[in-house]
Scaffold this motif. Structure first.
Motif, short mmCIF file in Angstrom:
data_model
loop_
_atom_site.label_atom_id
_atom_site.label_comp_id
_atom_site.label_asym_id
_atom_site.label_seq_id
_atom_site.Cartn_x
_atom_site.Cartn_y
_atom_site.Cartn_z
N ALA A 19 59.39 36.47 47.83
CA ALA A 19 59.97 35.49 47.41
C ALA A 19 59.94 34.31 45.89
CB ALA A 19 58.92 34.69 48.57
N ARG A 20 59.08 34.81 45.22
CA ARG A 20 58.56 34.33 43.65
C ARG A 20 60.13 34.50 42.74
NH1 ARG A 20 53.41 34.24 42.94
NH2 ARG A 20 52.96 33.56 40.85
N LYS A 21 60.93 35.33 42.88
CA LYS A 21 62.05 35.61 42.15
C LYS A 21 62.49 33.94 41.87
CE LYS A 21 65.38 37.12 39.99
NZ LYS A 21 65.54 38.45 38.49
N GLY A 22 63.03 33.87 40.40
CA GLY A 22 63.18 32.22 39.75
C GLY A 22 62.17 31.18 39.79
N ARG A 23 60.87 31.69 40.11
CA ARG A 23 60.45 30.76 40.36
C ARG A 23 58.65 31.38 39.32
NH1 ARG A 23 59.65 28.31 46.15
NH2 ARG A 23 62.02 28.60 46.71
N ALA A 24 57.71 30.33 39.51
CA ALA A 24 56.23 31.12 38.88
C ALA A 24 55.95 32.58 38.54
CB ALA A 24 55.45 30.37 39.85
N PRO A 25 55.97 32.39 37.04
CA PRO A 25 55.81 33.72 36.65
C PRO A 25 54.53 34.49 37.26
CG PRO A 25 56.36 32.25 35.08
CD PRO A 25 56.44 31.38 35.98
N ILE A 26 55.07 35.85 37.57
CA ILE A 26 54.02 37.11 38.25
C ILE A 26 53.31 37.61 37.08
CG2 ILE A 26 54.15 38.75 39.87
CD1 ILE A 26 57.68 37.80 40.53
N VAL A 27 51.92 37.24 37.81
CA VAL A 27 50.78 38.10 37.21
C VAL A 27 50.59 38.96 37.48
CG1 VAL A 27 48.68 37.68 35.58
CG2 VAL A 27 50.29 35.40 36.33
N CYS A 28 50.35 39.69 37.29
CA CYS A 28 50.56 41.30 37.23
C CYS A 28 49.65 42.19 35.77
CB CYS A 28 51.52 42.41 37.18
SG CYS A 28 52.91 42.25 38.09
N LEU A 29 48.65 43.07 36.03
CA LEU A 29 48.15 43.78 36.08
C LEU A 29 47.44 45.39 35.73
CD1 LEU A 29 44.88 41.85 33.92
CD2 LEU A 29 46.86 42.81 32.26
N THR A 30 47.03 46.41 35.49
CA THR A 30 47.09 47.66 35.93
C THR A 30 45.40 47.46 36.12
OG1 THR A 30 46.24 48.26 34.30
CG2 THR A 30 48.61 49.15 34.58
N ALA A 31 44.85 47.97 37.27
CA ALA A 31 43.85 48.18 37.01
C ALA A 31 43.53 49.70 37.88
CB ALA A 31 42.92 47.19 38.55
N TYR A 32 41.81 50.24 37.66
CA TYR A 32 41.84 51.74 38.45
C TYR A 32 40.39 51.36 39.03
CZ TYR A 32 44.71 51.86 34.31
OH TYR A 32 46.16 51.40 33.39
N SER A 33 39.10 50.38 39.03
CA SER A 33 37.82 50.79 39.11
C SER A 33 37.81 49.55 39.77
CB SER A 33 37.01 50.77 38.35
OG SER A 33 36.77 49.61 37.58
N ALA A 34 36.85 49.00 40.63
CA ALA A 34 36.18 48.64 41.64
C ALA A 34 35.79 47.08 40.91
CB ALA A 34 35.47 49.19 42.57
N PRO A 35 34.86 47.01 40.02
CA PRO A 35 34.74 46.39 38.55
C PRO A 35 35.46 45.39 38.27
CG PRO A 35 33.62 48.32 38.34
CD PRO A 35 34.49 48.57 38.98
N MET A 36 36.47 46.35 37.56
CA MET A 36 37.77 45.58 37.02
C MET A 36 38.35 45.00 37.95
SD MET A 36 38.46 45.20 34.21
CE MET A 36 38.53 45.92 33.11
N ALA A 37 39.11 45.48 38.93
CA ALA A 37 39.99 44.72 40.14
C ALA A 37 39.30 43.78 40.32
CB ALA A 37 39.50 45.96 41.04
N GLU A 38 37.53 43.51 40.65
CA GLU A 38 36.90 42.24 40.69
C GLU A 38 36.98 40.84 40.17
OE1 GLU A 38 32.44 43.12 42.41
OE2 GLU A 38 32.21 40.42 42.72
N ILE A 39 36.88 41.33 38.37
CA ILE A 39 36.99 40.27 38.12
C ILE A 39 38.51 39.71 37.87
CG2 ILE A 39 37.00 39.72 35.39
CD1 ILE A 39 35.44 42.49 35.55
N LEU A 40 39.61 41.43 38.27
CA LEU A 40 40.77 40.62 38.04
C LEU A 40 41.42 39.66 39.20
CD1 LEU A 40 42.78 44.00 36.11
CD2 LEU A 40 41.80 42.14 35.32
N ASP A 41 41.35 39.95 40.27
CA ASP A 41 41.46 39.41 41.47
C ASP A 41 41.65 38.12 41.26
OD1 ASP A 41 42.56 40.08 44.16
OD2 ASP A 41 40.57 39.56 44.76
N ASP A 42 41.01 37.07 40.80
CA ASP A 42 41.22 35.51 41.21
C ASP A 42 42.37 35.21 40.47
OD1 ASP A 42 38.86 34.94 42.21
OD2 ASP A 42 38.04 34.51 40.61
N HIS A 43 42.39 35.54 39.17
CA HIS A 43 43.70 35.43 38.39
C HIS A 43 44.80 36.29 38.64
CE1 HIS A 43 40.20 33.73 35.87
NE2 HIS A 43 39.72 35.42 36.28
N CYS A 44 45.14 37.39 38.78
CA CYS A 44 46.30 38.34 39.08
C CYS A 44 46.80 38.13 40.90
CB CYS A 44 46.23 39.86 38.89
SG CYS A 44 45.50 39.65 37.06
N ASP A 45 48.27 38.11 40.47
CA ASP A 45 49.49 38.33 41.94
C ASP A 45 49.16 39.49 42.12
OD1 ASP A 45 50.21 35.25 42.39
OD2 ASP A 45 51.39 35.84 40.61
#
Ligand code: KIV
Length: 276
Positions: A19-45
């Motif tokens: 549903a985001r096609k043509g709307r607000a840009p989608i923020v993605c990053l790679t993640a491989y571990s639990a602590p990093m995922a916890e930090i990224l979760d607030d900022h990434c779609d």
């Protein structure tokens, strides 16, 4: 169907991303571990458990040696660390190209054993048939066109795509076939801005660019690259931090303390009034 807890955080889904096609840009990053995922979760779609984990975490020369078991283990960690972002898991080399039925069995293993919301496949011209097979059976799929790292052995290296008219036409055809097969979004890697624009305009699903300009509907980077954990990064990567420098400084300070015998004992820490 049983009721979900009202206070449960709802994860972003494939249809939210669509549903985001043509709307607000989608923020993605790679993640491989639990602590990093916890930090990224607030900022990434989207958090992608990329098979780049083989190179970034395990020191492999490319992604060809990555196994399904490695992907499942890292995806479980990322699911434990995150609550809100959609988690997409790369299907590793050899786990989906053989037959649609084999791909389905492996995709189901990934989804059941990790709880992730979708898988990603590198979608050359033979793969869309498999994408359709998976989507029709309930597996959301993200495609990946342009530079396809799992093809490194036939390509003889990681090469940007779309330099010739033929190559541009092929990448565009692969992207269209990927979307028509039912992929909810398509990663577009290592292509010129004009081709990324053509692909984004041609597809009715979001494109996620990496080294493919701002013409895409969203962006993804390998998190360790953008945090500056390596002394080398691809030219298109902007470094938003210098974690390599920070870690090196911290470890040097620690080594200095060890050599200077500057360490408190339990009497000063565990048993002190302040620690009570
Ligand atoms: O494996 C990976 O990390 C990827 C992204 C960089 C798109 O496929």
């Amino acid at each position: 169907m049983s009721a979900q807890r009202e206070d449960a955080v709802r994860r972003i889904t494939a249809s939210d991303i669509l549903a985001r096609k043509g709307r607000a840009p989608i923020v993605c990053l790679t993640a491989y571990s639990a602590p990093m995922a916890e930090i990224l979760d607030d900022h990434c779609d989207v958090l992608l458990v990329g098979d780049s984990v083989g190179m970034v975490v395990h020191g492999l020369p490319n992604t060809v040696g990555v196994t399904l078991e490695m992907m499942i283990l890292h995806a479980q960690a990322v699911m434990r660390g995150s609550k809100r972002a959609m988690v997409v898991v790369d299907m590793p080399f050899g786990s989906y190209e053989g037959s649609p039925g084999g791909a389905y069995a492996n995709a189901v293993r990934i989804m059941k054993e990790t709880g992730a919301q979708a898988v990603k496949v590198e979608s050359g011209l033979t793969v869309p048939e498999t994408i359709a097979y998976l989507v029709q059976r309930g597996v959301p799929v993200m495609g990946h066109v342009g530079l396809r790292p799992q093809s490194v052995m036939v390509e003889g290296g990681f090469k940007a795509k779309g330099r010739t008219a033929d190559e541009r036409a092929r990448v565009l055809a692969e992207a269209k076939a990927t979307a028509q097969a039912g992929a909810f979004s398509v990663v577009v890697e290592g292509v010129a801005e004009s081709l990324a624009g053509d692909i984004t305009r041609a597809l009715d699903v979001p494109t996620i660019g990496i080294g493919a300009s701002a013409e895409c509907d969203g962006q993804i980077l390998v998190v360790d690259d953008m945090l500056g954990l390596f002394d080398w990064t691809p030219r298109f990567v902007r470094r938003y931090g210098d974690l390599r420098g920070e870690i090196s400084k911290a470890v040097a300070a620690y080594a200095d303390d060890v050599r200077g015998r500057r360490f408190p004992g339990a009497t000063e820490t565990y048993f002190s009034k302040a620690a009570e």
